[in-house]
Design a protein around this motif. Structure first.
Motif, PDB file in Angstrom:
ATOM      1  N   LYS A  72       0.608  -0.938   0.053  1.00 48.65           N
ATOM      2  CA  LYS A  72      -0.238   0.119  -0.466  1.00 48.65           C
ATOM      3  C   LYS A  72       0.292   1.446   0.294  1.00 48.65           C
ATOM      4  CE  LYS A  72      -3.372  -2.273   2.760  1.00 48.65           C
ATOM      5  NZ  LYS A  72      -4.199  -2.706   3.959  1.00 48.65           N
ATOM      6  N   VAL A  73       1.830   1.219   0.685  1.00 53.36           N
ATOM      7  CA  VAL A  73       2.807   2.826   1.266  1.00 53.36           C
ATOM      8  C   VAL A  73       3.598   2.781  -0.196  1.00 53.36           C
ATOM      9  CG1 VAL A  73       4.862   2.858   1.740  1.00 53.36           C
ATOM     10  CG2 VAL A  73       3.401   2.259   3.659  1.00 53.36           C
ATOM     11  N   LEU A  74       4.177   1.777  -1.056  1.00 49.77           N
ATOM     12  CA  LEU A  74       4.076   1.923  -2.270  1.00 49.77           C
ATOM     13  C   LEU A  74       3.392   2.122  -4.160  1.00 49.77           C
ATOM     14  CD1 LEU A  74       6.767   1.091  -4.719  1.00 49.77           C
ATOM     15  CD2 LEU A  74       5.761  -1.069  -4.325  1.00 49.77           C
ATOM     16  N   ILE A  75       2.654   1.769  -3.272  1.00 55.26           N
ATOM     17  CA  ILE A  75       1.068   2.334  -4.476  1.00 55.26           C
ATOM     18  C   ILE A  75       1.063   4.052  -4.076  1.00 55.26           C
ATOM     19  CG2 ILE A  75      -1.226   2.177  -4.530  1.00 55.26           C
ATOM     20  CD1 ILE A  75      -0.779  -0.858  -4.597  1.00 55.26           C
ATOM     21  N   VAL A  76       0.971   3.789  -3.283  1.00 52.91           N
ATOM     22  CA  VAL A  76       0.608   5.246  -2.798  1.00 52.91           C
ATOM     23  C   VAL A  76       1.794   6.618  -3.210  1.00 52.91           C
ATOM     24  CG1 VAL A  76       0.318   7.026  -1.237  1.00 52.91           C
ATOM     25  CG2 VAL A  76      -1.089   5.202  -0.889  1.00 52.91           C
ATOM     26  N   PHE A  77       3.112   6.243  -2.674  1.00 51.41           N
ATOM     27  CA  PHE A  77       4.454   6.599  -2.989  1.00 51.41           C
ATOM     28  C   PHE A  77       4.452   6.801  -5.010  1.00 51.41           C
ATOM     29  CE2 PHE A  77       8.662   6.511  -4.610  1.00 51.41           C
ATOM     30  CZ  PHE A  77       9.086   7.059  -4.186  1.00 51.41           C
ATOM     31  N   LEU A  78       3.935   5.567  -5.439  1.00 54.95           N
ATOM     32  CA  LEU A  78       4.133   6.011  -7.303  1.00 54.95           C
ATOM     33  C   LEU A  78       3.045   6.727  -7.896  1.00 54.95           C
ATOM     34  CD1 LEU A  78       4.712   1.854  -8.231  1.00 54.95           C
ATOM     35  CD2 LEU A  78       6.379   3.563  -8.138  1.00 54.95           C
ATOM     36  N   LEU A  79       1.676   6.567  -7.145  1.00 57.05           N
ATOM     37  CA  LEU A  79       0.925   7.699  -7.473  1.00 57.05           C
ATOM     38  C   LEU A  79       1.114   8.659  -7.222  1.00 57.05           C
ATOM     39  CD1 LEU A  79      -1.852   7.440  -8.196  1.00 57.05           C
ATOM     40  CD2 LEU A  79      -2.607   7.457  -5.761  1.00 57.05           C
ATOM     41  N   PHE A  80       1.580   9.211  -6.197  1.00 59.87           N
ATOM     42  CA  PHE A  80       2.577  10.913  -5.752  1.00 59.87           C
ATOM     43  C   PHE A  80       3.220  11.326  -6.795  1.00 59.87           C
ATOM     44  CE2 PHE A  80       5.510  13.756  -3.750  1.00 59.87           C
ATOM     45  CZ  PHE A  80       4.900  14.354  -3.607  1.00 59.87           C
ATOM     46  N   ILE A  81       3.912  10.453  -7.495  1.00 57.71           N
ATOM     47  CA  ILE A  81       5.038  10.447  -8.028  1.00 57.71           C
ATOM     48  C   ILE A  81       4.548  10.694  -9.569  1.00 57.71           C
ATOM     49  CG2 ILE A  81       7.214  10.094  -9.801  1.00 57.71           C
ATOM     50  CD1 ILE A  81       7.683  10.334  -6.512  1.00 57.71           C
ATOM     51  N   ALA A  82       3.417   9.732  -9.796  1.00 56.79           N
ATOM     52  CA  ALA A  82       2.587   9.960 -11.016  1.00 56.79           C
ATOM     53  C   ALA A  82       1.829  11.444 -11.158  1.00 56.79           C
ATOM     54  CB  ALA A  82       1.355   8.986 -11.363  1.00 56.79           C
ATOM     55  N   ILE A  83       1.654  12.044  -9.873  1.00 56.05           N
ATOM     56  CA  ILE A  83       0.478  13.493  -9.758  1.00 56.05           C
ATOM     57  C   ILE A  83       1.512  14.421 -10.050  1.00 56.05           C
ATOM     58  CG2 ILE A  83       0.028  14.582  -8.363  1.00 56.05           C
ATOM     59  CD1 ILE A  83      -2.318  12.496  -7.432  1.00 56.05           C
ATOM     60  N   LEU A  84       2.312  14.137  -9.163  1.00 59.89           N
ATOM     61  CA  LEU A  84       3.472  14.929 -10.296  1.00 59.89           C
ATOM     62  C   LEU A  84       3.866  14.998 -11.081  1.00 59.89           C
ATOM     63  CD1 LEU A  84       5.617  14.469  -6.387  1.00 59.89           C
ATOM     64  CD2 LEU A  84       4.613  16.771  -7.156  1.00 59.89           C
ATOM     65  N   PHE A  85       4.021  14.442 -12.072  1.00 58.80           N
ATOM     66  CA  PHE A  85       4.730  14.000 -13.702  1.00 58.80           C
ATOM     67  C   PHE A  85       3.863  15.039 -13.811  1.00 58.80           C
ATOM     68  CE2 PHE A  85       8.307  11.413 -12.895  1.00 58.80           C
ATOM     69  CZ  PHE A  85       8.621  11.969 -13.377  1.00 58.80           C
ATOM     70  N   VAL A  86       2.044  15.192 -14.118  1.00 59.15           N
ATOM     71  CA  VAL A  86       1.328  15.100 -13.921  1.00 59.15           C
ATOM     72  C   VAL A  86       0.616  16.965 -14.472  1.00 59.15           C
ATOM     73  CG1 VAL A  86      -1.428  15.309 -14.328  1.00 59.15           C
ATOM     74  CG2 VAL A  86      -0.551  13.057 -14.228  1.00 59.15           C
TER      75      VAL A  86
END
Length: 62
Positions: free
Chosen positions: A41-55
């Motif tokens: 779950k922590v990994l998914i949230v971290f990857l989601l955060f990075i994706a949001i930053l790129f967007v």
């Protein structure tokens, strides 16, 4: 760049290191299941955060 002896040592060291890591991981597998439950779950949230930053970067660049 490297001598033949250095390359042979590096390959032997790498193989021995991987074997020791496999044995150490198998020994601690029961502890990993207890203490690291839900770690994905922590990994998914971290990857989601990075994706949001790129967007955000993509949309504000234009």
């Amino acid at each position: 760049m490297f001598s033949q002896g250095q390359l042979i040592f590096a390959v032997c060291f790498f193989i021995a290191f991987v074997i020791v890591m496999i044995f150490a991981y198998r020994k601690d597998l029961a502890l990993h299941k207890v203490f690291y439950k839900g770690n994905y779950k922590v990994l998914i949230v971290f990857l989601l955060f990075i994706a949001i930053l790129f967007v955000i970067k993509f949309f504000f660049k234009r």
